[in-house]
Structure formats: C-alpha cells, structure tokens
Design an enzyme around this catalytic site. Structure first.
Site, PDB file in Angstrom:
ATOM      1  N   HIS A 276       0.869  -1.454   0.057  1.00  0.00           N
ATOM      2  CA  HIS A 276      -0.031  -0.249   0.151  1.00  0.00           C
ATOM      3  C   HIS A 276       0.894   1.473  -0.329  1.00  0.00           C
ATOM      4  CE1 HIS A 276      -2.883   3.084   1.642  1.00  0.00           C
ATOM      5  NE2 HIS A 276      -2.725   3.211   2.017  1.00  0.00           N
ATOM      6  N   GLU A 277       1.671   1.217   0.794  1.00  0.00           N
ATOM      7  CA  GLU A 277       2.685   2.924   0.607  1.00  0.00           C
ATOM      8  C   GLU A 277       3.775   2.632  -0.117  1.00  0.00           C
ATOM      9  OE1 GLU A 277       3.146   4.317   3.645  1.00  0.00           O
ATOM     10  OE2 GLU A 277       1.042   3.216   4.543  1.00  0.00           O
ATOM     11  N   HIS A 280       1.655   4.272  -2.534  1.00  0.00           N
ATOM     12  CA  HIS A 280       2.021   5.823  -2.918  1.00  0.00           C
ATOM     13  C   HIS A 280       2.443   6.793  -3.128  1.00  0.00           C
ATOM     14  CE1 HIS A 280      -1.546   6.867   0.357  1.00  0.00           C
ATOM     15  NE2 HIS A 280      -1.083   6.050   1.096  1.00  0.00           N
ATOM     16  N   GLU A 354      -5.971   7.051  -0.875  1.00  0.00           N
ATOM     17  CA  GLU A 354      -5.843   6.011   0.247  1.00  0.00           C
ATOM     18  C   GLU A 354      -6.539   4.713  -1.141  1.00  0.00           C
ATOM     19  OE1 GLU A 354      -4.157   5.278   2.265  1.00  0.00           O
ATOM     20  OE2 GLU A 354      -3.795   7.533   2.358  1.00  0.00           O
ATOM     21  N   ASP A 358      -4.569   1.284  -1.964  1.00  0.00           N
ATOM     22  CA  ASP A 358      -5.264   0.313  -1.790  1.00  0.00           C
ATOM     23  C   ASP A 358      -5.136  -0.506  -2.881  1.00  0.00           C
ATOM     24  OD1 ASP A 358      -5.214   0.793   0.821  1.00  0.00           O
ATOM     25  OD2 ASP A 358      -7.161   0.870   0.434  1.00  0.00           O
TER      26      ASP A 358
HETATM   27 ZN   LIG Z   1      -2.250   4.764   2.545  1.00  0.00          ZN
END
Ligand SMILES: [Zn+2]
Length: 411
Positions: A276-277, A280, A354, A358
C-alpha cells in the site's frame, strides 16, 4: 470597515467554527451504538467491542471538554485584549519589529502550550493508559515537549523572522519572497524529514535479516522498489498503536514501518501494508500533496498581503499601532473558514489516494492480506466502525474501514 465590526466578525467566526465542529462531533457520537456492518462483525469479539465503545465515548467527552476550554480561552483572550497585552510586553523589550514578532509569538505559543499540557497529560497518562495504549514515560513526555519547543523556536522562529524581514523591505510584495521561502523549505523538509527530524524523537533501523525481510525483498523486487529504503521505527516507545508511512522522494524516499505494526501483524499482512505504501510512491502521491500544499500556501500568502497592512486588523484586536504580527493573528482567524474548505479538499484528495494505494496493493500483492491487516489495525486501536458520513467527509484523511473493505472486495 471599522475595527468594532471586524472584532465582532472575528468573535463570530470563532464561535461558528466551534459550533459546527461540535455538531459534527455530536452527530458522530449519536451513531456510536449503530449496528456493526455485516462485513465487519469479525473485527471485534463482544468484550473488545464493548471496550472500544467505552473508549470512543470517553474520547468524545474529553474532546468536548478540551475544545470548550480552548474556545473559551481564545474568546476571553480576545475580548480582554490579551494580544494587545502580549504585544506591549514584547515592545517593552525592543523596538526591532523582527524581535517583537518573535517574542510575541514565543509568548503566545509557549503560554498556550503550558495551558494545554494538563490536557495532553490526562489524554496520555489517564485515557490511553486505561485502555492499555500508553507506553510513554513521564521523561519521554517532557523531553518531547522540550524538543518540540526547540524545534519550533529554530524552524518556526527562523521562518517568521525572515518573513517579517521580507515585509520590511518589500512591503506588500513580501508574499512572493515568503512563498519561495516556504516552498523551498517544504520541499527540503519533505525530503530530509526522516533524516533530520525523526531521529530527534525516535530510533530508525533497517529491516533485520529473516523471513520477513526475505518476503519483503521478493515483493520489493517484483515492483522495482529498493530495500534500502525500508525502515523500522520504535513507535512502541510511546504507544501500542501501529502505523506505517511513506516519506520523501527521489533518492530520499523511504517507507517507515512501526515496530508495533511488525509485532501485531502476520508477515503477509506486513507485506500488504508495505505494498500500500509503495502504491503511494508509485502513484506520485507525495509530489501531488506537496504541490497542492505549496499552491495553497501561495494563495494564503497572497491574500495575507492584501490585508496585513490594513490598520483595522490590528485595531480589531485592540492594538492601536498596526504591526505585521498582530495583522497575522487577525488574518489567521479570518482565514479559518477558507482553511476549513482547503482542508476539506485535501482530505477528499487524500481519501482518493488511499483507494489508489489500496488498489495498487491489491493488484501487485493481494486484497486478502491487506483486508486482514486493516481489520487487525482497527481492532488494536479500538477504532470506531460506524462513523457518521458528514464526520467522515469533514475529518477523515482515510476512507472508513467499511469503504476500504468494499473497495478491496470489488473485482
Ligand atoms: Zn495510505
């Protein structure tokens, strides 16, 4: 406009802002006891759910109490010409506008920090302690305060001094200079935050050898992310709550995982959080956020430049002789409805991001481990499963667990 009218506008803004906030809090609290959505009924068992109910209710009451205290303090301070009083104290020391501004903000900041310290003490050592979250020692609590003050004095004081100086020689054109300064500083801080600021408060170490490292290595390689950029931080020094974040860009990019996260989650779940990071990073969220915040700063400074020279701002706060720092305070309050709106837009953008992160984790690693990690993290921080829509819209930087669950399940 005369100062008296502006004074009433300032008071009205503070009161309306407070009321809107309390309405949202109360609306949210009214839904604390809503039935838990079907998809989330495996997050808590009965006993833990009751504990989470007690926790959020206690937090809600505490929030009402502290915000009421702080709004009354602010109103009292304005009504009884507190800013004029502090301004006089600062002017008794010196005539230099830069020093006056530094002393003025120094007194305001430290004064309000001391007045609110009992609340943060209670929050940490009574509420968080009662629910088993607190790991902060009293020594860490006070050291954090002192380090925070020193950092504020050096960074905040430095920037303020430069901006007042720009105002002295460039007049209303100061905003250009100030904007460049703040922009350069934001980029710099964003890049070196992990290297310069974090070590003042925490220890960071590279991932240790072992099966977790091997799993992360395999994943990182598959998406082209360098392992040198993954760190474990000792979040357990302050709280059992877990977290992970991405910071910096270019060569300075890194993913930081809390040791509490590593402890609480299974290895597959940790990799999913990491994925997930990485999402980003791959979707350039850091750069977009930074650009958005620099643009907002430019707009704010430009608006400030239109008003700050007007004596009516200072007079509304009971100061006859207009000055930059008093103008800045009045402007700060008048600007707050606009900053509510920009904050709202930033939260909206953040929630979009987000979902994207995801989806990236789902695509490159898998939805199931991310879902189970999100559920565990929710459980371990006793988070609210039934927040109100309006509250989410205003305050949430992340979608709710239910929204993220549904998004991840969607094929
Ligand atoms: Zn996040």
């Amino acid at each position: 406009m005369n100062p008296q009218t502006l004074f009433y506008i300032i008071i009205a803004i503070i009161i309306i802002d407070f009321i809107v906030d309390k309405i949202l809090d109360t609306l949210n609290a009214k839904h604390f006891d809503d039935p838990v959505p079907q998809e989330l009924n495996d997050v808590y068992d009965k006993e833990e759910y009751e504990k989470s109910q007690r926790y959020k209710k206690e937090r809600f009451r505490f929030g009402i109490f502290t915000s009421t205290f702080s709004v009354l303090l602010t109103l009292g301070f304005i009504i009884f010409d507190g800013f004029a009083w502090v301004n006089d104290i600062a002017r008794n020391f010196t005539d230099n506008a830069i020093l006056v501004a530094l002393i003025f903000f120094g007194i305001i900041m430290i004064g309000s920090d001391i007045l609110t310290t009992p609340f943060s003490w209670y929050s940490t050592f009574v509420i968080e302690e009662k629910y088993g979250f607190n790991k902060t020692t009293k020594k860490t609590f006070f050291l954090d305060k002192i380090k925070g003050w020193l950092m504020m004095a050096v960074l905040g004081g430095g920037i303020l001094a430069l901006i007042v100086w720009f105002y002295q020689f460039a007049g209303n054109d100061f905003w250009w200079y100030a904007w460049i300064l703040v922009a350069v500083f934001s980029v710099f801080l964003n890049m070196f935050y992990a290297k310069l600021i974090v070590p003042l408060f925490n220890k960071q170490s590279p991932l240790e050898e072992g099966s977790l490292r091997t799993k992360i290595e395999t994943y990182a390689k598959s998406v082209g992310f360098t392992l040198d950029n993954i760190f474990i931080i000792d979040g357990s020094k302050r709280s059992t709550k877990a977290n992970a974040y991405f910071s910096g860009f270019g060569k300075e990019k890194r993913i930081t995982l809390f040791d509490t996260l590593v402890k609480d989650l299974e290895e597959e779940e940790i990799v999913a959080v990491l994925a997930h990071e990485v999402g980003h990073y791959k979707k350039n969220h850091i750069i977009v956020n930074l650009a958005a915040s620099i643009l907002t700063t430019g707009f704010t400074l430009w608006l400030l430049s239109l008003f700050v020279g007007s004596p009516v701002l200072s007079q509304a706060l009971g100061v006859e002789e207009p000055s930059f720092h008093i103008g800045l305070i009045a402007f700060g309050i008048l600007y707050s409805p606009i900053s509510e709106i920009t904050g709202l837009l930033m939260n909206y953008l953040s929630r979009k991001f987000e979902y994207q992160a995801d989806n990236y984790a789902k695509k490159t690693y898998g939805a199931a481990p991310l879902i189970s990690s999100l559920k565990k993290l929710t459980k371990n921080s006793l988070s609210n499963l039934t927040p109100h829509k309006a509250y989410v819209f205003m305050h949430f930087s992340h979608p709710t667990l239910l929204q993220r669950f549904r998004n991840l399940k969607r094929s």
